[in-house]
Design a protein around this motif. Structure first.
Motif, PDB file in Angstrom:
ATOM      1  N   LEU A   1      57.562 -89.055  30.912  1.00 49.65           N
ATOM      2  CA  LEU A   1      57.369 -90.361  31.539  1.00 49.65           C
ATOM      3  C   LEU A   1      58.087 -90.489  32.881  1.00 49.65           C
ATOM      4  CD1 LEU A   1      57.880 -92.572  28.343  1.00 49.65           C
ATOM      5  CD2 LEU A   1      55.720 -91.900  29.395  1.00 49.65           C
ATOM      6  N   LEU A   2      59.283 -89.907  32.997  1.00 51.08           N
ATOM      7  CA  LEU A   2      60.096 -90.063  34.223  1.00 51.08           C
ATOM      8  C   LEU A   2      60.596 -88.704  34.697  1.00 51.08           C
ATOM      9  CD1 LEU A   2      62.243 -93.069  32.948  1.00 51.08           C
ATOM     10  CD2 LEU A   2      60.427 -93.211  34.648  1.00 51.08           C
ATOM     11  N   PRO A   3      59.725 -87.771  34.990  1.00 47.17           N
ATOM     12  CA  PRO A   3      60.173 -86.395  35.273  1.00 47.17           C
ATOM     13  C   PRO A   3      61.026 -86.267  36.528  1.00 47.17           C
ATOM     14  CG  PRO A   3      57.849 -86.641  35.809  1.00 47.17           C
ATOM     15  CD  PRO A   3      58.258 -87.896  35.113  1.00 47.17           C
ATOM     16  N   GLU A   4      60.781 -87.091  37.553  1.00 46.50           N
ATOM     17  CA  GLU A   4      61.465 -86.924  38.833  1.00 46.50           C
ATOM     18  C   GLU A   4      62.648 -87.860  39.024  1.00 46.50           C
ATOM     19  OE1 GLU A   4      60.792 -84.445  40.713  1.00 46.50           O
ATOM     20  OE2 GLU A   4      59.090 -83.838  39.475  1.00 46.50           O
ATOM     21  N   GLU A   5      62.989 -88.635  38.012  1.00 46.56           N
ATOM     22  CA  GLU A   5      64.153 -89.519  38.135  1.00 46.56           C
ATOM     23  C   GLU A   5      65.432 -88.689  38.231  1.00 46.56           C
ATOM     24  OE1 GLU A   5      65.523 -93.529  38.350  1.00 46.56           O
ATOM     25  OE2 GLU A   5      63.518 -92.661  38.343  1.00 46.56           O
ATOM     26  N   VAL A   6      66.295 -89.017  39.185  1.00 44.11           N
ATOM     27  CA  VAL A   6      67.501 -88.233  39.450  1.00 44.11           C
ATOM     28  C   VAL A   6      68.638 -88.698  38.538  1.00 44.11           C
ATOM     29  CG1 VAL A   6      69.218 -87.592  41.171  1.00 44.11           C
ATOM     30  CG2 VAL A   6      66.812 -87.810  41.828  1.00 44.11           C
ATOM     31  N   ILE A   7      69.269 -87.745  37.857  1.00 47.15           N
ATOM     32  CA  ILE A   7      70.428 -88.023  37.021  1.00 47.15           C
ATOM     33  C   ILE A   7      71.709 -87.716  37.781  1.00 47.15           C
ATOM     34  CG2 ILE A   7      71.645 -87.466  34.880  1.00 47.15           C
ATOM     35  CD1 ILE A   7      69.062 -89.001  34.492  1.00 47.15           C
TER      36      ILE A   7
ATOM     37  N   LEU B   1      74.788 -84.502  42.990  1.00 41.65           N
ATOM     38  CA  LEU B   1      75.889 -83.815  43.639  1.00 41.65           C
ATOM     39  C   LEU B   1      75.378 -82.554  44.338  1.00 41.65           C
ATOM     40  CD1 LEU B   1      78.627 -84.107  40.863  1.00 41.65           C
ATOM     41  CD2 LEU B   1      78.450 -85.446  42.962  1.00 41.65           C
ATOM     42  N   PRO B   2      76.034 -82.130  45.425  1.00 49.44           N
ATOM     43  CA  PRO B   2      75.548 -80.951  46.149  1.00 49.44           C
ATOM     44  C   PRO B   2      75.450 -79.698  45.289  1.00 49.44           C
ATOM     45  CG  PRO B   2      77.198 -82.135  47.445  1.00 49.44           C
ATOM     46  CD  PRO B   2      77.187 -82.766  46.089  1.00 49.44           C
ATOM     47  N   PHE B   3      76.376 -79.551  44.344  1.00 48.16           N
ATOM     48  CA  PHE B   3      76.379 -78.354  43.501  1.00 48.16           C
ATOM     49  C   PHE B   3      75.694 -78.580  42.157  1.00 48.16           C
ATOM     50  CE2 PHE B   3      80.201 -80.829  42.788  1.00 48.16           C
ATOM     51  CZ  PHE B   3      80.275 -80.905  41.415  1.00 48.16           C
ATOM     52  N   LEU B   4      75.225 -79.785  41.904  1.00 51.78           N
ATOM     53  CA  LEU B   4      74.593 -80.086  40.618  1.00 51.78           C
ATOM     54  C   LEU B   4      73.528 -81.153  40.819  1.00 51.78           C
ATOM     55  CD1 LEU B   4      74.709 -79.435  37.574  1.00 51.78           C
ATOM     56  CD2 LEU B   4      76.253 -81.379  37.308  1.00 51.78           C
ATOM     57  N   HIS B   5      72.275 -80.707  40.893  1.00 49.26           N
ATOM     58  CA  HIS B   5      71.164 -81.632  41.106  1.00 49.26           C
ATOM     59  C   HIS B   5      70.287 -81.602  39.856  1.00 49.26           C
ATOM     60  CE1 HIS B   5      68.552 -84.114  43.604  1.00 49.26           C
ATOM     61  NE2 HIS B   5      67.534 -83.441  43.091  1.00 49.26           N
ATOM     62  N   ILE B   6      70.359 -82.659  39.066  1.00 47.07           N
ATOM     63  CA  ILE B   6      69.646 -82.704  37.786  1.00 47.07           C
ATOM     64  C   ILE B   6      68.681 -83.871  37.788  1.00 47.07           C
ATOM     65  CG2 ILE B   6      69.878 -82.939  35.287  1.00 47.07           C
ATOM     66  CD1 ILE B   6      72.600 -81.739  35.449  1.00 47.07           C
ATOM     67  N   ARG B   7      67.455 -83.590  37.401  1.00 54.10           N
ATOM     68  CA  ARG B   7      66.452 -84.625  37.205  1.00 54.10           C
ATOM     69  C   ARG B   7      66.156 -84.763  35.714  1.00 54.10           C
ATOM     70  NH1 ARG B   7      63.934 -86.079  42.015  1.00 54.10           N
ATOM     71  NH2 ARG B   7      64.331 -84.676  43.776  1.00 54.10           N
ATOM     72  N   VAL B   8      65.430 -85.802  35.359  1.00 61.87           N
ATOM     73  CA  VAL B   8      65.124 -86.049  33.950  1.00 61.87           C
ATOM     74  C   VAL B   8      64.353 -84.874  33.344  1.00 61.87           C
ATOM     75  CG1 VAL B   8      63.819 -87.534  32.380  1.00 61.87           C
ATOM     76  CG2 VAL B   8      65.211 -88.552  34.188  1.00 61.87           C
ATOM     77  N   LYS B   9      63.499 -84.228  34.120  1.00 67.14           N
ATOM     78  CA  LYS B   9      62.710 -83.104  33.611  1.00 67.14           C
ATOM     79  C   LYS B   9      63.590 -81.915  33.225  1.00 67.14           C
ATOM     80  CE  LYS B   9      61.704 -81.279  38.245  1.00 67.14           C
ATOM     81  NZ  LYS B   9      60.606 -80.973  39.205  1.00 67.14           N
TER      82      LYS B   9
END
Length: 394
Positions: free
Chosen positions: A158-164, A167-175
């Motif tokens: 439902l929200l694959p591109e939402e950013v969690i 941070l420069p060294f840690l970029h996590i999205r819902v997917k």
């Protein structure tokens, strides 16, 4: 903190706000919150795990079928109760408004029941392999880990591109959450912080929920989710996706041949016609129209994308060094999740790839399907035929 959790910026996270937010939840979510709290209180009774949790060696011989429905509610640690509350809140906030209580209840039952059975089967196989009776009679399968895995998969859909985390060294999205959760749980299991049944339940919950949502969830006129962003390989890091895709597609093709899985197809209505232009010339128009279920799915995805864009604009985000604004003259479309309004004049790319070399040229308009327009004006389409596109990706 704002970089890690931008969605919580300025939010009221007090206990009172959390209680008030439950008023908008559906009946099933409220009932599930009460259940996990009640069963946590029952966990202080000695031996309750043996009666309400799954013991692999007693499930079938002793015919303790009820444990398939009660094992998920038993948790003996207070931090597990907080974890369960968190993911039930996420399900009530993002999943239940789109699916409804009945669909979410069905999803809960399928994910927990099949995951519990499959975890029990894995312990039976382990016993037959090594002959250790501890796998049968001293193992307790309990906890909401399977449903948590299912919620993560639903959020990825439902929200694959939402950013969690940004941070420069840690970029996590819902997917990325399902794969990340499995890796974290694996490390915690190796460090004896959590138990092996919890890890197996989480993995099986992810697999079972993905299979259900990918192939079997009933929509208006179709089943499953055929989007390219919801393949099995998409759960893995990009560097491993080509290898995983080859293996997953081979397994899927084998299941189709033996009848364990249906062949996935995408069906489109084909239309075309010849119309006159203002200069007396003629132009050909070819239109591929999606089914109503696919159009509804596309609209849902566009609404979610518009909502995410609206949040970023409210936080003063910029793209490519330039501020992005919504047109003031467009009509407004509200997201089904947050109720945020933004202009609907933003054109979204087509959900499905082009077919047979047809691709949208200059001036092409996407509206519930794929359209190829010529240089004329006032085009009208005449129905011609239909086209079916096979999809072999699992």
């Amino acid at each position: 903190m704002k970089k890690v959790l931008p969605s919580l910026s300025g939010a009221d996270v007090s206990l009172r706000a959390c209680v008030e937010s439950t008023q908008s939840f559906g009946l099933f979510i409220k009932f599930l919150l009460v259940e996990v709290t009640l069963f946590y209180c029952l966990s202080f009774i000695n031996g309750i795990e043996e009666h309400l949790g799954i013991t692999p060696g007693n499930l079938i011989p002793s015919f303790k079928v009820w444990t398939l429905f009660t094992y998920a509610l038993i948790d003996v640690h207070i931090w597990n109760l907080f974890r369960n509350w968190l993911f039930i809140f996420l399900a009530g906030r993002y999943v239940q408004p789109l699916w409804g209580d009945l669909e979410l209840l069905l999803f809960y039952l399928i994910t927990n029941t099949i995951s519990g059975l499959w975890t029990t089967f894995m312990y039976l196989v382990s016993f037959m392999a090594v002959g250790n009776e501890q796998f049968l009679f001293e193992t307790r399968v309990c906890g909401l880990a399977a449903f948590i895995g299912g919620v993560l998969v639903a959020l990825k859909q439902l929200l694959p591109e939402e950013v969690i985390s940004s941070l420069p060294f840690l970029h996590i999205r819902v997917k990325h959450l399902p794969f990340t959760a499995v890796i974290v749980c694996l490390l915690m299991t190796l460090l004896n912080i959590t138990s092996a049944p919890t890890l197996l339940l989480l993995i099986n919950g992810v697999l079972v929920s993905w299979i259900y949502l990918r192939f079997y969830q009933l929509h208006t006129s179709t089943r499953g989710d055929l989007s390219d962003g919801f393949t099995f390989a998409s759960f893995f890091p990009e560097i491993a996706q080509p290898i995983v895709a080859v293996v997953a597609n081979g397994v899927h093709a084998g299941f189709v041949k033996v009848g364990l899985c249906r062949k996935m197809v995408r069906r489109y209505e084909l239309g075309g016609g010849v119309t006159g232009s203002g200069g007396g010339g003629s132009t050909n128009t070819l239109t591929l129209q999606m089914t109503p279920a696919e159009r509804a799915d596309n609209q849902r995805r566009r609404d979610l994308a518009i909502k995410a864009l609206g949040k970023r604009l409210e936080q003063g985000s910029t793209l490519g060094g330039h501020s992005v604004g919504l047109g003031s003259s467009g009509s407004s479309a509200s997201s089904s999740l947050g109720g945020l309004s933004s202009a609907s004049g933003i054109r979204s790319p087509p959900e499905w790839p082009t077919i047979g070399g047809v691709d949208s040229g200059a001036g092409a308009v996407v509206s519930g399907g794929l359209t190829k327009n010529g240089s004329g004006s006032g085009a009208s389409a005449a129905p011609l035929d239909s086209v079916v596109v096979d999809s072999s990706s699992a």
